[in-house]
Scaffold this motif. Structure first.
Motif, PDB file in Angstrom:
ATOM      1  N   GLU A 190      30.487 100.285  -7.771  1.00 36.17           N
ATOM      2  CA  GLU A 190      31.935 100.078  -7.586  1.00 36.17           C
ATOM      3  C   GLU A 190      32.566  99.915  -8.958  1.00 36.17           C
ATOM      4  O   GLU A 190      32.196  99.014  -9.719  1.00 36.17           O
ATOM      5  N   VAL A 191      33.511 100.787  -9.279  1.00 39.07           N
ATOM      6  CA  VAL A 191      34.105 100.813 -10.614  1.00 39.07           C
ATOM      7  C   VAL A 191      35.604 100.558 -10.507  1.00 39.07           C
ATOM      8  O   VAL A 191      36.320 101.273  -9.794  1.00 39.07           O
ATOM      9  N   LYS A 192      36.068  99.538 -11.222  1.00 37.08           N
ATOM     10  CA  LYS A 192      37.508  99.232 -11.263  1.00 37.08           C
ATOM     11  C   LYS A 192      38.040  99.669 -12.622  1.00 37.08           C
ATOM     12  O   LYS A 192      37.521  99.254 -13.662  1.00 37.08           O
ATOM     13  N   VAL A 193      39.045 100.551 -12.600  1.00 33.42           N
ATOM     14  CA  VAL A 193      39.571 101.146 -13.836  1.00 33.42           C
ATOM     15  C   VAL A 193      41.001 100.670 -14.065  1.00 33.42           C
ATOM     16  O   VAL A 193      41.851 100.754 -13.168  1.00 33.42           O
ATOM     17  N   GLY A 194      41.287 100.177 -15.270  1.00 28.88           N
ATOM     18  CA  GLY A 194      42.641  99.738 -15.590  1.00 28.88           C
ATOM     19  C   GLY A 194      42.849  99.667 -17.094  1.00 28.88           C
ATOM     20  O   GLY A 194      42.015 100.145 -17.873  1.00 28.88           O
TER      21      GLY A 194
END
Length: 627
Positions: free
Chosen positions: A572-576
């Motif tokens: 699970e990858v959160k990009v910001g």
């Protein structure tokens, strides 16, 4: 051959009641009977009965070129067995259609056009999302059929069309994109249908002599792009005999007197191939309900398929034509209800050059005109069909899969007595509804053109000649349409996306949007996109965003450059955050520069990769990328 077989064969020929085979009707064939088996004699007899004696005029005596004579009869056997009703039926239909053509008969005589009923969708609204959800549930009950009989020569590409990259940021080819879309829709369908036994969604590709081997090679060399080989069936269509004149005399190949000239019959063959293959019955026995047909180079189609399938299921359509709004007189067929004076009725595609005169001749003095929406009330046919399997099988059981044909001879002069070159009967997949009873539920689903329709079918020279404002339907416009569509979808999900800038490539003026691309595993519906995007996100016009992972969420991202994210399914990858670099630029190229690959030249541009942030997550678990 045993002499008894020869005698039987000769006896059969002599027993002909009418047009009996005598030395006067075909002496050269008569002399060669001894080299033929009884079934081959029957084929020869059929040709003579159908007034095709000219095919044997130049046959020499037995013992001379016997192998070529037998090869000729074998070809006749193939032409006979691959056409519903056989070669005699083909010749009979050809005579009728050629007589109508010579007489100038209008196929729509006695019919009055009206606007059929259908569903007009607005991308992203509640109704659209609901239809998408319904459609995804139905995918487990569907089979997909790709019509891929064509080479890319018309595009300026020497390979098969499905091997072309649909966009050049990732280089994904059309066939890979289609297979990955089907697999991901199937996966989503399984999740919704919890507890039900999982089945592999069948995928059929109709090929031709030109494309069959290369399609198989593309699949095998790429491990079927993740699909099980058992899921994929290739059905090869055969060509049909050419016709030399108005009497439907079969045309001899100018290079070989022992060969009948042949040409493609058209994508309508897909129906007879599915019927004769036995696949339809297999699917019905397995509990399938839908068959979805689509074309070889429309990279946007799967963005509309879930919602359109939802419309079919909700409205219980036997036939659902996927459509886009069309401008009046635009060079794309219109879906039309035709009602005959004798009560017959059908909902069918009417070609644009026939629709306007038909309307003018039936009480519409202005012909095909735009209504208050700014578009023609007759939606544009894009040759993508959803058929309900049960009624489809019932209909094909009556017709054997034969589709209403047409003939389009090019005459030498106004007398219409001779052709410039041989012609043949043709059939189109979308003409299937022509034989349906009035009780059949035939409708359409209209989606936004930016969402669902960007075919690649014109070469750069032809595309550059398209009148201003009309779609180019080229590799250039097809790729730009993918970036536009993905950018517009992200906008609908709340992402701030810069406006496009104009660009000219291969003489075509196009809008250049940010290069936004995602794999089907990231999102196959609008609901998927909405669930993975939150906060305040911005993508600048010069940017490229490529998402290859399934569980990638975007939150408060500001992108001014190129970002490529790849991840395994259980990561699970959160990009910001802020991602800024020189990015990838689109550079014009000379289409005549033979040092460049064909797939680049037909676009008129290449992607120059200067700088990017590229992250690959190969371990499961939670990951964060923060600018």
């Amino acid at each position: 051959m045993a002499s008894s077989s020869v005698n039987t064969a000769i006896d059969k020929l002599f027993n002909l009641q009418i047009n009996e085979l005598s030395t006067s009707s075909s002496p050269n064939l008569q002399k060669n009977l001894s080299i033929l088996f009884p079934d081959q004699v029957e084929l020869a007899k059929m040709l003579l009965e159908m007034r095709q004696a000219h095919l044997f005029e130049d046959w020499p005596d037995p013992g001379v070129e016997d192998d070529e004579k037998i090869a000729f009869i074998d070809q006749v056997g193939l032409l006979n067995s691959s056409y519903p009703g056989g070669l005699a039926s083909y010749i009979k239909t050809a005579r009728e259609l050629l007589a109508d053509s010579k007489a100038g008969k209008n196929p729509f005589d006695g019919f009055k056009p009206s606007v059929p009923s259908g569903e007009v969708l607005t991308f992203g609204d509640d109704s659209f999302i609901k239809y998408e959800e319904t459609g995804v549930k139905q995918v487990q009950n569907a089979a997909f059929v790709l019509v891929a009989g064509g080479l890319g020569e018309r595009l300026g590409y020497n390979g098969i069309k499905v091997a072309l990259p649909l966009e050049t940021t990732t280089g994904t080819c059309f066939l890979q994109h289609y297979i990955e879309s089907i697999l991901c829709l199937s996966e989503a369908s399984c999740k919704q249908a919890q507890g039900e036994s999982r089945r592999d969604v069948p995928f059929v590709i109709m090929t031709s002599d030109d494309t069959h081997a290369r399609t198989l090679q593309l699949l095998e060399s790429n491990s079927y792009f993740g699909m099980k080989p058992t899921q994929v069936k290739l059905l090869k269509q055969e060509k049909v005999a050419c016709l030399a004149d108005n009497d439907a005399r079969l045309a001899v190949d100018p290079k070989n007197k022992y060969r009948i000239q042949t040409k493609p019959h058209g994508h309508g063959d897909v129906h007879s191939l599915l019927y004769s293959s036995g696949l339809l019955k297999e699917w019905k026995d397995a509990g399938l309900r839908w068959v979805l047909f689509f074309q070889d180079t429309n990279g946007l189609l799967f963005k509309a398929i879930p919602a359109a399938l939802g419309v079919s299921a909700t409205k219980e359509y036997h036939v659902n034509s996927l459509s886009v709004p069309r401008k009046a007189k635009e060079a794309i067929g219109g879906i039309t209800r035709l009602t005959h004076a004798d009560g017959r009725e059908m909902v069918i595609n009417v070609e644009y050059n026939q629709l306007d005169p038909l309307l003018r001749a039936t009480g519409h003095p202005d012909g095909d005109v735009n209504c208050e929406t700014g578009y023609s009330p007759y939606p544009g046919n894009i040759n993508q069909l959803i058929l309900e399997l049960g009624p489809y099988i019932d209909e094909l059981s009556k017709t054997g899969g034969a589709i209403k044909e047409f003939v389009n001879p090019k005459y030498k002069d106004a007398t219409k007595t001779a052709f410039k070159s041989s012609t043949r009967l043709e059939c189109m997949m979308q003409d299937y509804p022509k034989t349906l009873p009035p009780s059949a539920r035939v409708g359409f689903t209209v989606t936004d053109p930016w969402l669902a329709y960007a075919p690649v079918k014109n070469n750069p020279e032809d595309a550059a000649k398209v009148p201003k404002g009309n779609p180019y339907h080229s590799a250039t416009s097809g790729e730009m349409a993918i970036y536009r569509s993905n950018s517009m979808i992200l906008r609908k999900a709340g992402v701030k996306i810069d406006d496009p800038v104009p660009g000219v490539f291969n003489g075509q003026e196009v809008e250049v949007w940010p290069r936004v691309v995602w794999k089907p595993k990231w999102a196959v519906t609008f609901a998927d996109v909405k669930s993975k995007v939150s906060g305040n996100n911005f993508v600048s016009q010069k940017s490229t965003l490529v998402i290859k992972g399934s569980n990638v969420t975007i939150q408060d991202l500001s992108l001014d450059g190129t970002l490529v994210i790849d991840s395994v399914d259980n990561a699970e990858v959160k990009v910001g955050g802020l991602v800024q670099n020189n990015g990838w630029a689109i550079e014009s190229i000379d289409k005549d520069n033979t040092a460049l690959p064909e797939e680049v030249r037909i676009r008129g541009f290449k992607i120059s990769k200067m700088e990017q942030l590229e992250k690959s997550y190969t371990e499961p678990g939670m990951h964060t990328l923060n600018g």
